[in-house]
Design a protein around this motif. Structure first.
Motif, mmCIF file in Angstrom:
data_model
loop_
_atom_site.group_PDB
_atom_site.id
_atom_site.type_symbol
_atom_site.label_atom_id
_atom_site.label_comp_id
_atom_site.label_asym_id
_atom_site.label_seq_id
_atom_site.Cartn_x
_atom_site.Cartn_y
_atom_site.Cartn_z
ATOM 1 N N PRO A 34 0.816 -1.199 0.000
ATOM 2 C CA PRO A 34 0.000 0.000 0.000
ATOM 3 C C PRO A 34 0.848 1.246 0.000
ATOM 4 C CG PRO A 34 0.033 -0.963 2.168
ATOM 5 C CD PRO A 34 0.751 -1.909 1.260
ATOM 6 N N VAL A 35 0.266 2.330 -0.496
ATOM 7 C CA VAL A 35 0.950 3.615 -0.535
ATOM 8 C C VAL A 35 0.664 4.352 0.755
ATOM 9 C CG1 VAL A 35 1.087 5.792 -1.754
ATOM 10 C CG2 VAL A 35 0.658 3.706 -3.009
ATOM 11 N N LEU A 36 1.698 4.967 1.345
ATOM 12 C CA LEU A 36 1.429 5.795 2.506
ATOM 13 C C LEU A 36 2.489 6.845 2.704
ATOM 14 C CD1 LEU A 36 2.726 5.018 5.678
ATOM 15 C CD2 LEU A 36 2.053 2.884 4.660
ATOM 16 N N ALA A 37 2.174 7.789 3.591
ATOM 17 C CA ALA A 37 3.008 8.969 3.758
ATOM 18 C C ALA A 37 3.841 8.882 5.010
ATOM 19 C CB ALA A 37 2.138 10.198 3.812
ATOM 20 N N THR A 38 4.726 9.877 5.185
ATOM 21 C CA THR A 38 5.642 9.861 6.301
ATOM 22 C C THR A 38 5.691 11.176 7.046
ATOM 23 O OG1 THR A 38 7.394 10.482 4.796
ATOM 24 C CG2 THR A 38 7.111 8.156 5.220
ATOM 25 N N ALA A 39 4.779 12.091 6.837
ATOM 26 C CA ALA A 39 4.882 13.404 7.463
ATOM 27 C C ALA A 39 4.245 13.411 8.827
ATOM 28 C CB ALA A 39 4.204 14.437 6.594
ATOM 29 N N ALA A 45 13.326 5.616 -6.581
ATOM 30 C CA ALA A 45 11.877 5.508 -6.761
ATOM 31 C C ALA A 45 11.553 4.808 -8.068
ATOM 32 C CB ALA A 45 11.255 6.891 -6.732
ATOM 33 N N GLU A 46 12.336 5.100 -9.100
ATOM 34 C CA GLU A 46 12.087 4.445 -10.379
ATOM 35 C C GLU A 46 12.326 2.947 -10.271
ATOM 36 O OE1 GLU A 46 14.611 6.508 -13.009
ATOM 37 O OE2 GLU A 46 13.370 8.311 -13.071
ATOM 38 N N GLN A 71 -4.429 13.867 7.485
ATOM 39 C CA GLN A 71 -3.193 14.363 6.890
ATOM 40 C C GLN A 71 -3.371 14.337 5.374
ATOM 41 O OE1 GLN A 71 0.260 14.870 8.672
ATOM 42 N NE2 GLN A 71 0.210 16.137 6.841
ATOM 43 N N VAL A 72 -3.492 15.524 4.761
ATOM 44 C CA VAL A 72 -3.762 15.638 3.329
ATOM 45 C C VAL A 72 -2.491 16.113 2.625
ATOM 46 C CG1 VAL A 72 -5.219 16.682 1.564
ATOM 47 C CG2 VAL A 72 -6.158 16.231 3.847
ATOM 48 N N PHE A 73 -2.021 15.313 1.682
ATOM 49 C CA PHE A 73 -0.848 15.672 0.884
ATOM 50 C C PHE A 73 -1.327 16.110 -0.496
ATOM 51 C CE2 PHE A 73 0.678 12.770 4.054
ATOM 52 C CZ PHE A 73 1.904 13.287 4.434
ATOM 53 N N ILE A 74 -0.883 17.263 -0.922
ATOM 54 C CA ILE A 74 -1.284 17.789 -2.236
ATOM 55 C C ILE A 74 -0.043 18.030 -3.086
ATOM 56 C CG2 ILE A 74 -3.424 18.809 -1.375
ATOM 57 C CD1 ILE A 74 -1.994 21.518 -1.307
ATOM 58 N N ASN A 75 -0.281 18.149 -4.404
ATOM 59 C CA ASN A 75 0.812 18.324 -5.366
ATOM 60 C C ASN A 75 1.858 17.219 -5.199
ATOM 61 O OD1 ASN A 75 -0.207 20.769 -6.561
ATOM 62 N ND2 ASN A 75 0.462 21.845 -4.716
ATOM 63 N N VAL A 76 1.364 15.996 -5.046
ATOM 64 C CA VAL A 76 2.253 14.864 -4.783
ATOM 65 C C VAL A 76 2.888 14.399 -6.082
ATOM 66 C CG1 VAL A 76 2.376 12.521 -3.890
ATOM 67 C CG2 VAL A 76 0.822 14.173 -2.832
ATOM 68 N N LEU A 80 4.988 8.905 -4.268
ATOM 69 C CA LEU A 80 4.085 7.786 -4.009
ATOM 70 C C LEU A 80 4.836 6.465 -4.078
ATOM 71 C CD1 LEU A 80 0.951 8.906 -6.051
ATOM 72 C CD2 LEU A 80 1.309 9.065 -3.596
ATOM 73 N N ALA A 81 5.746 6.351 -5.034
ATOM 74 C CA ALA A 81 6.533 5.131 -5.142
ATOM 75 C C ALA A 81 7.412 4.935 -3.913
ATOM 76 C CB ALA A 81 7.389 5.184 -6.407
ATOM 77 N N TYR A 82 7.955 6.022 -3.420
ATOM 78 C CA TYR A 82 8.782 5.942 -2.206
ATOM 79 C C TYR A 82 7.955 5.471 -1.016
ATOM 80 C CZ TYR A 82 10.888 7.834 2.045
ATOM 81 O OH TYR A 82 11.353 8.004 3.320
ATOM 82 N N ASN A 83 6.726 5.957 -0.919
ATOM 83 C CA ASN A 83 5.891 5.595 0.220
ATOM 84 C C ASN A 83 5.445 4.138 0.177
ATOM 85 O OD1 ASN A 83 5.762 7.915 1.857
ATOM 86 N ND2 ASN A 83 4.509 8.907 0.331
#
Length: 603
Positions: free
Chosen positions: A31-36, A61-62, A428-433, A438-441
């Motif tokens: 799954p994709v997720l954030a780290t902030a 990331a690539e 927690q809303v991430f914009i201009n991602v 996303l690949a990193y998360n």
């Protein structure tokens, strides 16, 4: 269940889905997720990077998702499981949670009595032994001659008739008896003692001379008669009348334990205390001992960091107001904090914040101060109050891996926030991602719980505004993020609701703003992405009146002003007609609102 989930997903337009989901449990895709500013729901220690620290090599990331493109990333963003905030009312808690809360209160009370919320005393200073060269003390010249030393240590001749004696323990009673006797004591005999000393002549020769010293013992005179007068009758009676002693089993009352506060709320004894304790319990899955340890560490850290004095410090850097700021609230009343770390692309601002260790430490203290003030001013810890906030993090132009100082500072800040500010994020809303973020998360996903992941929402650049509007009304969203909220706006405030309309492709939308009496009509509107034609006119109700052109037809593009504000002074009953023509093949989001003001007021 899987078929039902797929059916719901197919019913939604792919371009409207802008939040990330966790992959199905039977799939291998992580799954994709954030780290902030991740909260304490994380169960494994991680080195996750905060929003400002998305310092991930694009090559790495690539390697995770080499075939991904920006368009494909937008297409795979789906709806995540929505996080529902728990109640802080004790009556609404399940029985196990009530029991854990009661148990934690008892532990805290015992810890307060035992003063366990104070920092440990500093270690004693190490005793530094003097160097060997300093340890030796030079002996006087007299000690160098053995003959002279022998003479000085030989028995001293005395001319006294009686030798000087030293009283022993056996003679102590006699001494006490003599002291109590009223007869005057006979003076001691004066004694002469002959002492030999070595004297150096001018030419350096040594001469031993005898020096006679006279020793006169001093004896205190007996007290005068008036000083030993018998005690008064009243005092004598007091001696005979003794106050009753307390029984040995009754102990003196203990002093009440000192109160301890977090975010201005006492740990016990207040209706807001339960809300504070529940934050730590939820951060530790209601494991009481773990929550207690976390509270102790947080209180001790606050004392060592000097939180109360920090609130009074002047750490303001005007440019940082563009980096982190509060603006408006979401649809559920949570205050909204915006984090715009792309501002650090400005090299001058970057140097002011992270130029050296002293500046980085000041930035850290400013960030903690900013959060602490926001908590006290924006949140309410009463059982039915709002005690969490929404974080909106803009990842546009976030500095890359070359900004080592920024990564170090934000990593340290993140650790402090995780340990000492649990359960403060409602969403927690991430914009201009960017797609590579996303690949990193995807790589970081296993380190977070489902509870934490359910709070994260992601949106690519083309869907950022629409994503924000799902949680925050446009009248509370700043203009730079697609809304109509502006500072110091003389015409509209956040209480003036904004109407949202979807304009279909290749269609025209008409807005009518009626006015029944002379007044000043003010309105504003914006179309996300623009690329539409806009015009405005006043049409009187009377057939004899004339239509007035307020705004001739003009095509607006994304490069134009983000919003349009117009006004018209109405002198007779009629209506303002706004025409928005969408000639494109894409649907458009239209926002508008209006207000009627007195004719004496200016727009």
């Amino acid at each position: 269940m899987a078929e039902e989930t797929e059916k719901k997903a197919s019913d939604k337009a792919p371009e409207e889905e802008v939040v990330v989901t966790e992959a199905k449990s039977d799939e291998k895709t992580p799954p994709v997720l954030a780290t902030a500013e991740a909260e304490e729901e994380t169960k494994k220690p991680t080195e996750e990077a905060p929003p400002a620290e998305v310092a991930v090599e694009k090559e790495a990331a690539e390697a995770v998702a080499p075939a991904a493109t920006a368009e494909e990333t937008e297409a795979v963003i789906e709806q995540s499981a929505s996080f529902k905030e728990e109640s802080n009312l004790v009556g609404d808690l399940p029985e196990p949670e009530k029991k854990a809360l009661d148990e934690l209160k008892q532990f805290i009370h015992a810890a307060l009595v035992n003063n366990e919320f104070n920092p440990p005393p500093p270690p004693p200073p190490k005793s530094e032994e003097p160097p060997a060269s300093e340890a030796k003390v030079e002996e006087p010249a007299v000690a160098e001659e053995p003959a002279v030393k022998a003479e000085l240590t030989a028995p001293v001749e005395t001319k006294a008739e009686e030798p000087i004696t030293t009283s022993t323990s056996e003679e102590a009673p006699k001494t006490e008896e003599a002291a109590t006797s009223s007869a005057p004591e006979e003076p001691k005999v004066v004694e002469s003692v002959e002492v030999k000393a070595v004297v150096l002549d001018d030419d350096g020769a040594k001469t031993v001379e005898a020096i006679e010293e006279t020793v006169v013992p001093v004896t205190l005179p007996p007290p005068a008669a008036e000083e030993v007068a018998p005690a008064s009758e009243a005092e004598t009676e007091k001696e005979h009348i003794k106050e009753p002693e307390a029984p040995a089993s009754v102990e003196a009352p203990l002093a009440p334990p000192a109160e301890e506060f977090i975010w201005g709320v006492p740990l016990v004894g207040d209706e807001k205390s339960d809300t504070v304790l529940l934050k730590f319990l939820r951060a530790r899955d209601f494991k009481v001992k773990d929550a207690l340890a976390m509270i102790k560490n947080a209180v001790i850290w606050r004392k060592q960091f000097g939180i109360e004095s920090l609130l009074e410090e002047d750490l303001a850097v005007p440019e940082l107001k563009k980096v982190v700021f509060y603006h408006g609230q979401d649809k559920e009343g949570h205050p909204v904090c915006y984090n715009v770390y792309g501002e650090f692309k400005d090299q001058e601002l970057y140097a002011k914040a992270f130029g050296d260790e002293e500046k980085r430490e000041k930035f850290l203290r400013w960030r903690i101060q900013f959060l602490e003030k926001g908590i006290r001013q924006q949140l309410d810890f009463s059982p039915q109050g709002v005690c969490t906030m929404v974080q909106v993090t803009d990842l546009k132009n976030v500095p890359g891996p070359g900004k080592k100082e920024l990564r170090q500072a934000t990593k340290k800040a993140l650790a402090l926030l995780q340990d000492n500010y649990p359960e403060f994020v409602a969403k927690q809303v991430f914009i201009n991602v960017p797609w590579w973020y996303l690949a990193y998360n995807r790589v970081m996903s296993p380190f977070f719980t489902q509870r934490t992941k359910s709070k994260f929402v992601f949106a690519g650049p083309s869907k950022s505004a629409e994503t924000i509007f799902r949680y925050i009304a446009p009248e509370h969203v700043p203009v730079q993020y697609g809304g109509l909220s502006k500072d110091n706006d003389p015409d509209f405030t956040s209480s003036d609701a904004v109407t949202e309309v979807i304009i279909k492709p290749s269609s025209k939308h008409v807005i009518e703003l009626p006015s029944t009496e002379p007044s000043l009509l003010v309105w504003e509107l914006r179309v996300l992405g623009w690329d539409v034609t806009y015009s405005a006119e006043f049409v009187p109700s009377s057939e004899e009146g004339y239509t007035v052109l307020v705004q001739k037809a003009r095509k607006f593009s994304a490069a134009d002003e983000p919003y349009i504000k117009n006004s018209f002074k109405v002198g007779e009953p009629g209506k303002i007609i706004l025409n928005i023509d969408n000639a494109t093949t894409k649907k458009k989001k239209l926002l508008y609102r209006s207000k009627t003001r007195g004719t004496t007021e200016s727009a």
